[in-house]
Design a protein around this motif. Structure first.
Motif, PDB file in Angstrom:
ATOM      1  N   GLY A 118     -34.497 -13.267 -30.780  1.00 47.18           N
ATOM      2  CA  GLY A 118     -34.817 -11.908 -31.194  1.00 47.18           C
ATOM      3  C   GLY A 118     -35.237 -11.025 -30.042  1.00 47.18           C
ATOM      4  O   GLY A 118     -35.127 -11.385 -28.871  1.00 47.18           O
ATOM      5  N   LEU A 119     -35.746  -9.858 -30.416  1.00 47.83           N
ATOM      6  CA  LEU A 119     -36.163  -8.840 -29.458  1.00 47.83           C
ATOM      7  C   LEU A 119     -37.627  -9.024 -29.065  1.00 47.83           C
ATOM      8  O   LEU A 119     -38.461  -9.395 -29.896  1.00 47.83           O
ATOM      9  N   ARG A 120     -37.914  -8.713 -27.824  1.00 39.52           N
ATOM     10  CA  ARG A 120     -39.307  -8.663 -27.396  1.00 39.52           C
ATOM     11  C   ARG A 120     -39.888  -7.361 -27.942  1.00 39.52           C
ATOM     12  O   ARG A 120     -39.262  -6.307 -27.868  1.00 39.52           O
ATOM     13  N   ASN A 121     -41.086  -7.458 -28.462  1.00 46.27           N
ATOM     14  CA  ASN A 121     -41.787  -6.260 -28.901  1.00 46.27           C
ATOM     15  C   ASN A 121     -42.627  -5.771 -27.726  1.00 46.27           C
ATOM     16  O   ASN A 121     -43.549  -6.460 -27.308  1.00 46.27           O
ATOM     17  N   PRO A 176     -21.047 -13.707 -40.736  1.00 52.71           N
ATOM     18  CA  PRO A 176     -21.547 -12.409 -40.292  1.00 52.71           C
ATOM     19  C   PRO A 176     -22.706 -12.560 -39.297  1.00 52.71           C
ATOM     20  O   PRO A 176     -23.552 -13.423 -39.444  1.00 52.71           O
ATOM     21  N   TRP A 177     -22.706 -11.698 -38.284  1.00 50.64           N
ATOM     22  CA  TRP A 177     -23.763 -11.707 -37.284  1.00 50.64           C
ATOM     23  C   TRP A 177     -24.993 -10.986 -37.818  1.00 50.64           C
ATOM     24  O   TRP A 177     -24.884 -10.016 -38.565  1.00 50.64           O
ATOM     25  N   ARG A 178     -26.148 -11.476 -37.392  1.00 44.37           N
ATOM     26  CA  ARG A 178     -27.426 -10.823 -37.730  1.00 44.37           C
ATOM     27  C   ARG A 178     -27.923 -10.097 -36.489  1.00 44.37           C
ATOM     28  O   ARG A 178     -28.022 -10.685 -35.407  1.00 44.37           O
ATOM     29  N   SER A 179     -28.243  -8.814 -36.665  1.00 45.93           N
ATOM     30  CA  SER A 179     -28.803  -8.043 -35.552  1.00 45.93           C
ATOM     31  C   SER A 179     -30.138  -8.641 -35.136  1.00 45.93           C
ATOM     32  O   SER A 179     -30.852  -9.224 -35.945  1.00 45.93           O
ATOM     33  N   LEU A 180     -30.451  -8.453 -33.850  1.00 49.06           N
ATOM     34  CA  LEU A 180     -31.722  -8.946 -33.337  1.00 49.06           C
ATOM     35  C   LEU A 180     -32.876  -8.189 -33.975  1.00 49.06           C
ATOM     36  O   LEU A 180     -32.818  -6.974 -34.150  1.00 49.06           O
ATOM     37  N   GLU A 181     -33.922  -8.939 -34.330  1.00 50.40           N
ATOM     38  CA  GLU A 181     -35.156  -8.363 -34.851  1.00 50.40           C
ATOM     39  C   GLU A 181     -36.293  -8.809 -33.954  1.00 50.40           C
ATOM     40  O   GLU A 181     -36.148  -9.749 -33.181  1.00 50.40           O
TER      41      GLU A 181
END
Length: 183
Positions: A118-121, A176-181
């Motif tokens: 996922g994404l770094r916050n 299906p791809w999952r967007s980064l969260e």
């Protein structure tokens, strides 16, 4: 999608929970743990705020990656960011990390493999480091969606040495791809 020019620009680690990490000539990724010698290495979460919340969470943030192009983008706005400055372990070039799907696997060099979690916050420390930079790393787009640009996080599937100049090959998960969260 081809990323034939994707390479490692720099590698960094720090054994303390510091904002920035020190550049190295190489780092060793350890399967299921992260970067050998880094403060965030381990099976369980190491990020201090997450440890306080629940120290038994799995560590989905073993490796932090940022693309060099982000530093170039913010440099055009007057900021000075070098590899390792924002706490990333691997600085890349030639690949837009932020558009990869959750579960994509980066083969880095001959051996190492990192699965993107996922994404770094981006945290408030970015603002204390360079005033105004946090607004470049997290903001709302024209549609009102929150955009996080401070890099991506991953877990080590396969260990190995990682050095500047090594190639990065992306393997995509099934659709299906999952967007980064945020992780």
């Amino acid at each position: 999608m081809s990323h034939s020019d994707a390479v490692v620009v720099a590698v960094a680690l720090d054994d303390k929970h510091a904002f920035s990490k020190r550049s190295q000539s190489s780092i060793r990724l350890l399967e299921g743990l992260g970067v050998e010698g880094d403060a965030h290495c381990g099976e369980k979460v190491k990020h201090r705020s997450r440890v306080r919340a629940n120290p038994n969470q799995p560590n989905l943030r073993q490796v932090h990656l940022i693309h060099q192009e982000l530093f170039d983008e913010v440099a055009a706005k007057g900021f000075s960011v070098q590899a390792g400055d924002m706490g990333e372990n691997i600085t890349t070039s030639g690949i837009d990390l932020l558009v990869l799907p959750t579960g994509a696997i980066l083969q880095i060099g001959e051996e190492a493999e990192v699965e993107i979690t996922g994404l770094r916050n981006p945290c408030a420390q970015i603002e204390s480091w360079q005033k105004g930079l946090l607004a470049e790393m997290v903001y709302k787009d024209d549609a009102g969606n929150l955009v996080r640009k401070a890099g991506i996080m991953g877990v080590v599937l396969k260990g190995g040495e990682v050095r500047p100049g090594e190639s990065i090959v992306v393997r995509y998960p099934e659709k299906p791809w999952r967007s980064l969260e945020r992780v």
